[in-house]
Scaffold this motif. Structure first.
Motif, PDB file in Angstrom:
ATOM      1  N   LEU A 213       0.915  -1.247   0.121  1.00  0.00           N
ATOM      2  CA  LEU A 213       0.001   0.033   0.044  1.00  0.00           C
ATOM      3  C   LEU A 213       0.888   1.489  -0.079  1.00  0.00           C
ATOM      4  N   VAL A 214       2.114   0.928   0.381  1.00  0.00           N
ATOM      5  CA  VAL A 214       3.058   2.216   0.400  1.00  0.00           C
ATOM      6  C   VAL A 214       4.050   2.221  -0.908  1.00  0.00           C
ATOM      7  N   ASP A 215       4.099   3.375  -1.494  1.00  0.00           N
ATOM      8  CA  ASP A 215       5.070   3.543  -2.982  1.00  0.00           C
ATOM      9  C   ASP A 215       6.273   4.369  -2.167  1.00  0.00           C
ATOM     10  N   LEU A 216       6.029   5.335  -1.209  1.00  0.00           N
ATOM     11  CA  LEU A 216       6.647   6.168  -1.130  1.00  0.00           C
ATOM     12  C   LEU A 216       6.788   6.528   0.466  1.00  0.00           C
ATOM     13  N   VAL A 217       7.907   6.704   0.912  1.00  0.00           N
ATOM     14  CA  VAL A 217       7.962   7.516   2.525  1.00  0.00           C
ATOM     15  C   VAL A 217       8.478   8.906   2.049  1.00  0.00           C
ATOM     16  N   ILE A 218       8.049   9.874   2.837  1.00  0.00           N
ATOM     17  CA  ILE A 218       8.652  11.419   2.793  1.00  0.00           C
ATOM     18  C   ILE A 218       8.592  11.545   4.511  1.00  0.00           C
ATOM     19  N   VAL A 219       9.534  11.941   5.019  1.00  0.00           N
ATOM     20  CA  VAL A 219       9.614  12.296   6.487  1.00  0.00           C
ATOM     21  C   VAL A 219      10.497  13.574   6.362  1.00  0.00           C
ATOM     22  N   GLY A 220      10.293  14.456   7.553  1.00  0.00           N
ATOM     23  CA  GLY A 220      10.892  15.594   7.725  1.00  0.00           C
ATOM     24  C   GLY A 220      12.290  15.263   8.538  1.00  0.00           C
ATOM     25  N   THR A 221      12.869  16.450   9.015  1.00  0.00           N
ATOM     26  CA  THR A 221      14.157  16.269   9.991  1.00  0.00           C
ATOM     27  C   THR A 221      14.259  17.359  10.738  1.00  0.00           C
ATOM     28  N   ASP A 222      14.973  17.339  11.762  1.00  0.00           N
ATOM     29  CA  ASP A 222      15.528  18.530  12.627  1.00  0.00           C
ATOM     30  C   ASP A 222      16.902  18.741  12.474  1.00  0.00           C
ATOM     31  N   ARG A 223      17.610  17.894  11.858  1.00  0.00           N
ATOM     32  CA  ARG A 223      19.034  18.123  11.683  1.00  0.00           C
ATOM     33  C   ARG A 223      19.679  17.036  10.801  1.00  0.00           C
ATOM     34  N   VAL A 224      20.401  17.376   9.732  1.00  0.00           N
ATOM     35  CA  VAL A 224      21.191  16.659   8.794  1.00  0.00           C
ATOM     36  C   VAL A 224      22.635  16.882   8.900  1.00  0.00           C
ATOM     37  N   ALA A 225      23.365  15.782   9.293  1.00  0.00           N
ATOM     38  CA  ALA A 225      24.603  16.013   9.233  1.00  0.00           C
ATOM     39  C   ALA A 225      25.323  15.729   8.014  1.00  0.00           C
ATOM     40  N   ALA A 226      26.776  16.169   8.011  1.00  0.00           N
ATOM     41  CA  ALA A 226      27.405  16.487   6.872  1.00  0.00           C
ATOM     42  C   ALA A 226      27.334  15.070   5.890  1.00  0.00           C
ATOM     43  N   ASN A 227      27.311  13.799   6.405  1.00  0.00           N
ATOM     44  CA  ASN A 227      27.406  12.730   5.834  1.00  0.00           C
ATOM     45  C   ASN A 227      25.809  12.244   5.387  1.00  0.00           C
ATOM     46  N   GLY A 228      24.895  12.945   5.746  1.00  0.00           N
ATOM     47  CA  GLY A 228      23.583  12.537   5.631  1.00  0.00           C
ATOM     48  C   GLY A 228      22.798  11.773   6.467  1.00  0.00           C
ATOM     49  N   ASP A 229      23.601  11.568   7.718  1.00  0.00           N
ATOM     50  CA  ASP A 229      22.693  10.869   8.870  1.00  0.00           C
ATOM     51  C   ASP A 229      21.609  11.958   9.193  1.00  0.00           C
ATOM     52  N   PHE A 230      20.499  11.553   9.683  1.00  0.00           N
ATOM     53  CA  PHE A 230      19.665  12.741  10.139  1.00  0.00           C
ATOM     54  C   PHE A 230      18.791  12.298  11.374  1.00  0.00           C
ATOM     55  N   ALA A 231      18.476  13.431  12.224  1.00  0.00           N
ATOM     56  CA  ALA A 231      17.674  13.234  13.147  1.00  0.00           C
ATOM     57  C   ALA A 231      16.147  13.394  13.062  1.00  0.00           C
ATOM     58  N   ASN A 232      15.272  12.752  13.490  1.00  0.00           N
ATOM     59  CA  ASN A 232      13.741  13.186  13.277  1.00  0.00           C
ATOM     60  C   ASN A 232      13.099  12.348  14.555  1.00  0.00           C
ATOM     61  N   LYS A 233      11.936  12.756  14.493  1.00  0.00           N
ATOM     62  CA  LYS A 233      11.000  12.268  15.611  1.00  0.00           C
ATOM     63  C   LYS A 233      11.289  10.711  15.955  1.00  0.00           C
ATOM     64  N   ILE A 234      11.422  10.409  17.041  1.00  0.00           N
ATOM     65  CA  ILE A 234      11.656   8.999  17.440  1.00  0.00           C
ATOM     66  C   ILE A 234      10.588   7.959  16.834  1.00  0.00           C
ATOM     67  N   GLY A 235      10.930   7.172  16.184  1.00  0.00           N
ATOM     68  CA  GLY A 235      10.318   6.045  15.375  1.00  0.00           C
ATOM     69  C   GLY A 235      10.753   6.116  13.847  1.00  0.00           C
ATOM     70  N   THR A 236      11.414   7.344  13.370  1.00  0.00           N
ATOM     71  CA  THR A 236      11.724   7.686  12.159  1.00  0.00           C
ATOM     72  C   THR A 236      12.563   6.323  11.524  1.00  0.00           C
ATOM     73  N   LEU A 237      13.635   5.955  12.593  1.00  0.00           N
ATOM     74  CA  LEU A 237      14.514   4.986  12.088  1.00  0.00           C
ATOM     75  C   LEU A 237      13.799   3.684  11.817  1.00  0.00           C
ATOM     76  N   GLY A 238      12.963   3.239  12.503  1.00  0.00           N
ATOM     77  CA  GLY A 238      12.106   2.011  12.443  1.00  0.00           C
ATOM     78  C   GLY A 238      11.398   2.172  11.025  1.00  0.00           C
ATOM     79  N   VAL A 239      10.690   3.270  10.475  1.00  0.00           N
ATOM     80  CA  VAL A 239      10.236   3.386   9.495  1.00  0.00           C
ATOM     81  C   VAL A 239      11.131   3.227   8.235  1.00  0.00           C
ATOM     82  N   ALA A 240      12.428   3.923   8.488  1.00  0.00           N
ATOM     83  CA  ALA A 240      13.455   3.633   7.330  1.00  0.00           C
ATOM     84  C   ALA A 240      13.788   2.103   7.017  1.00  0.00           C
ATOM     85  N   ILE A 241      14.084   1.597   8.101  1.00  0.00           N
ATOM     86  CA  ILE A 241      14.355   0.124   8.164  1.00  0.00           C
ATOM     87  C   ILE A 241      13.268  -0.651   7.458  1.00  0.00           C
TER      88      ILE A 241
END
Length: 359
Positions: free
Chosen positions: A236-264
């Protein structure tokens, strides 16, 4: 299109009116619409800390205006004393929340303007601060529009789009970051469906994202955080779009807790995972996600729901407000200048090296 034109029933997230700062209290939504006239800098600090104004871009705008509120009654001071007080107030305001880089970014913009202004007196310097805060506000609206323009092509007719937390119009002063492509595609007449995670523990997805998308006429379905992977597994999902509160130089990013599980989960099911990122949220001074400070909030946000205890008395609880998603799980960053693809460190630095958060 700004957020006021999206919602006929909602006031602006942030408004500067004749020297007063008005904030939409997001802790009351969706059941009450309350606008607070923030009278002093202590109230601005509390509004940021208590999530009455929230979302990285909105925090940056609120902090800029908050510094104006802090100095509003000090225009009779000698200019050297005014400048010293301004620096102290900026340091204090920055302590409200540590993870969202827009807070420090907005305050640094204000201090840089003050240092560069050859004002004869404090009143003239105060006016320069107000002008800079308004400029930051206007830029935020434009950043959202740019993200929407570049990201809308990702949303095709019949798509299923999943988002987490609220990176919407309520988190900015425009059409949002993660929601900007959604609103742009909706305005273009495309038919698609959005799945909004509830986002425990404070339910920003349920209270804010689902609410604002519904208000704008977008086809949105609210799901439990724990249902995201299951919804993906059903195709049912073709695309995930989330926001971010901070993006580090290498592309790691912080967002609301639970985002990591969605990405995995998205990675497991082969679903493109995009991060909507205005340049104001880039932190190219920070090499990687391990160096991002994660805000830990009160245990009561986990042990209680709507003011009622739902966990055993005296239970230990952890309440990190954010998690860090490694860049390897990110398909691309949707920015106001285009979609950035790997390798992120080179691409982000080359595209945004002149921005205020660049090293």
């Amino acid at each position: 299109m700004d957020s006021q034109r999206l919602f006929s029933t909602l006031p602006p997230t942030i408004e500067w009116r004749d020297g007063d700062l008005l904030l939409l209290d997001q802790t009351r939504l969706p059941h009450e619409i309350v606008v607070e006239n923030v009278a002093d800098v202590q109230s601005v600090w509390r509004a940021i800390r208590e999530l009455r104004v929230r979302g990285a871009p909105a925090i940056g705008v609120a902090a800029a205006y908050g510094l104006c509120i802090a100095m509003r009654d000090s225009t009779a001071l000698p200019i050297a004393e005014f400048r010293a007080a301004l620096e102290r107030q900026a340091v204090w305001l920055e302590s409200a929340r540590p993870t969202a880089v827009n807070l420090s970014w907005g305050l640094r913009r204000m201090l840089d303007r003050a240092r560069a202004t050859d004002a004869h007196d404090a009143a003239m310097l105060y006016q320069a601060l107000v002008e800079e805060a308004r400029r930051i506000h206007e830029e935020d609206v434009a950043l959202c529009e740019g993200i929407g323009m570049h990201g809308m092509a990702l949303i095709r007719e019949g798509s299923g789009v999943l988002t987490h937390c609220n990176a919407g119009a309520l988190a900015t002063t425009g059409t949002g970051t993660a929601t900007a492509p959604i609103y742009a595609a909706h305005r273009a007449g495309r038919a698609f469906k959005v799945y909004a995670d509830e986002t425990r523990p404070l339910l920003q997805g349920a209270r804010l994202t689902a609410f604002e998308l519904q208000q704008a006429g977008v086809d949105v379905t609210l799901i439990m955080d724990s249902a995201a992977a299951s919804i993906m597994s059903q195709g049912l999902v073709d695309l995930v779009i989330v926001g971010t509160d901070r993006v580090a130089a290498n592309g790691d990013f912080a967002n609301k807790i639970g985002t990591l599980g969605v990405a995995i989960a998205a990675h497991h099911y082969g679903i493109p995972f995009y991060v909507a990122c205005p340049s104001s949220t880039l932190d190219l001074h920070t090499a990687g996600g391990a160096r991002i400070e994660i805000e830990e909030r009160a245990a009561e946000e986990v042990t209680h729901l709507a003011g009622r205890r739902v966990a055993p008395d005296a239970i230990q609880a952890r309440n990190p407000a954010f998690d860090v998603t490694p860049h390897a799980l990110v398909t691309g960053f949707i920015t106001e200048r285009g979609i950035v693809k790997p390798p992120f460190e080179h691409a982000l630095r080359s595209l945004f090296a002149a921005e205020g958060n660049a090293a």
